[in-house]
Design an enzyme around this catalytic site. Structure first.
Site, PDB file in Angstrom:
ATOM      1  N   ALA A   1      -2.115   1.420  -2.016  1.00 20.63           N
ATOM      2  CA  ALA A   1      -2.236   0.707  -1.262  1.00 20.63           C
ATOM      3  C   ALA A   1      -1.716   1.783   0.081  1.00 20.63           C
ATOM      4  CB  ALA A   1      -0.713   0.218  -0.831  1.00 20.63           C
ATOM      5  N   LYS A   2      -2.320   1.660   1.263  1.00 22.18           N
ATOM      6  CA  LYS A   2      -1.797   2.790   2.654  1.00 22.18           C
ATOM      7  C   LYS A   2      -0.675   2.241   2.950  1.00 22.18           C
ATOM      8  CE  LYS A   2      -5.166   4.556   4.503  1.00 22.18           C
ATOM      9  NZ  LYS A   2      -5.038   5.782   4.481  1.00 22.18           N
ATOM     10  N   ILE A   3       0.408   2.564   1.975  1.00 25.35           N
ATOM     11  CA  ILE A   3       2.139   2.045   2.553  1.00 25.35           C
ATOM     12  C   ILE A   3       2.298   3.191   3.115  1.00 25.35           C
ATOM     13  CG2 ILE A   3       4.298   1.855   1.863  1.00 25.35           C
ATOM     14  CD1 ILE A   3       2.848   0.525  -0.655  1.00 25.35           C
TER      15      ILE A   3
END
Ligand SMILES: Cc1ncc(COP(=O)(O)O)c(C=O)c1O
Length: 305
Positions: free
Chosen positions: A153-155
């Site tokens: 996830a591109k957190i």
């Protein structure tokens, strides 16, 4: 030409889009971002957004992980993005940065009971790595495993890890870092996936190697199979395989497909752009600029012609 943003449910000049200093996401890294390229085709006088829906599907998945309620459907997000890019009237390559974030102006580390919002903006953006061939180094910073922060996830908070690796590499005189998994296998670059050419096949770290499942990675796997008949093995990759690969390249929305000439002061192949890499690079650039009719479904035109 001014850049525009979509912010707090309306379009506005980018310079006017400002967040409050207490915004939760700023303090705790609780936002999901995407990076979408709009590629300028000078013959067709068109900007094509590459794999727009796939980027928003990944954003929506990241939002589930981070308990961010997206206020729009994938189709609505795609429509907002097309309108936003068209509004800027750029005639060059652009980059769209969508961000779904914990928007409450309140302190407290948590995901629950915090309001969410979505913003996006567009800027003109050419090459990211800005070299024909990258010199890389294996980083002393490892990727986290998915029980620390899910790397798929591109957190935003996760990217402190990427920034540590990138700056270490650049300050040591390299172009990009290659990070390893917690148990020491090859993972990915600070903003790219990595491919090797070994015995005529493509080899790339598998989903379990703490990687982001890149959209460019998927594009390259499909182009290699469909257009060159080259199979990709998604598997565990040893660090020493980096040094003996015939060819190596990085893939990412920002970095496109960038050949790697050197890793840890060891030349890859003859240090020049390899045959497979060159063919894939040519195919890839034709596809993303909307010049290959077979893959036009991946390209969303922005301007009404
Ligand atoms: C850590 C990381 N790996 C890989 C990639 C490549 O992914 P994509 O090809 O979807 O841009 C990116 C960029 O988004 C990234 O930040």
């Amino acid at each position: 030409m001014p850049s525009y943003a979509y912010f707090q449910k309306r379009f506005m000049p980018l310079a006017e889009a400002k967040l409050g200093v207490m915004t939760t996401a700023l303090h705790y890294g609780t936002a999901i971002f995407e990076g979408i390229r709009g590629n300028w085709n000078s013959k067709k006088k068109q900007i094509y957004l590459f794999r727009l829906k796939d980027h928003y599907l990944r954003l929506a998945n990241g939002c589930r992980v981070l308990k961010v309620k997206l206020p729009y459907t994938i189709d609505e997000l795609s429509q907002i993005t097309v309108e936003l890019v068209a509004m800027c009237r750029f005639e060059e390559d652009v980059y769209v940065r969508p961000l779904a974030y914990k928007s409450a102006e309140r302190l407290g580390v948590r995901l629950h009971d915090v309001e969410d919002d979505f913003l996006a903006f567009v800027i003109p953006w050419g090459p990211y790595l800005d070299v024909d061939k990258a010199r890389c180094a294996v980083s002393s910073w490892r990727r986290p495993d998915c029980n620390v922060i899910p790397p798929n996830a591109k957190i935003t908070g996760l990217y402190a890890n990427n920034a540590l690796a990138k700056s270490e590499a650049v300050e040591n005189g390299f172009d990009e870092a290659i990070m390893l998994t917690p148990d020491g296998h090859v993972s990915e670059g600070s903003g790219e996936n990595i491919f090797l050419v070994l015995d005529g096949k493509l080899v790339t770290p598998a989903s379990y190697a703490s990687i982001l499942m890149g959209i460019t990675r998927d594009t390259v796997i499909k182009l290699a199979q469909n257009e060159l008949g080259i199979e990709t093995l998604e598997r565990q990759v040893e660090r020493s395989e980096l040094y003996i690969a015939d060819e190596c390249f990085l893939t990412g929305t920002a970095a496109h497909l960038t050949p790697v000439a050197e890793i840890d002061h060891r030349q890859i192949g003859d240090g020049e752009i390899g045959e497979v890499t060159k063919k894939l690079q040519q195919l890839y650039f034709e596809v993303i600029r909307g010049n290959n009719p077979k893959y036009l479904d991946w390209c969303t035109p922005v301007y009404k012609r």
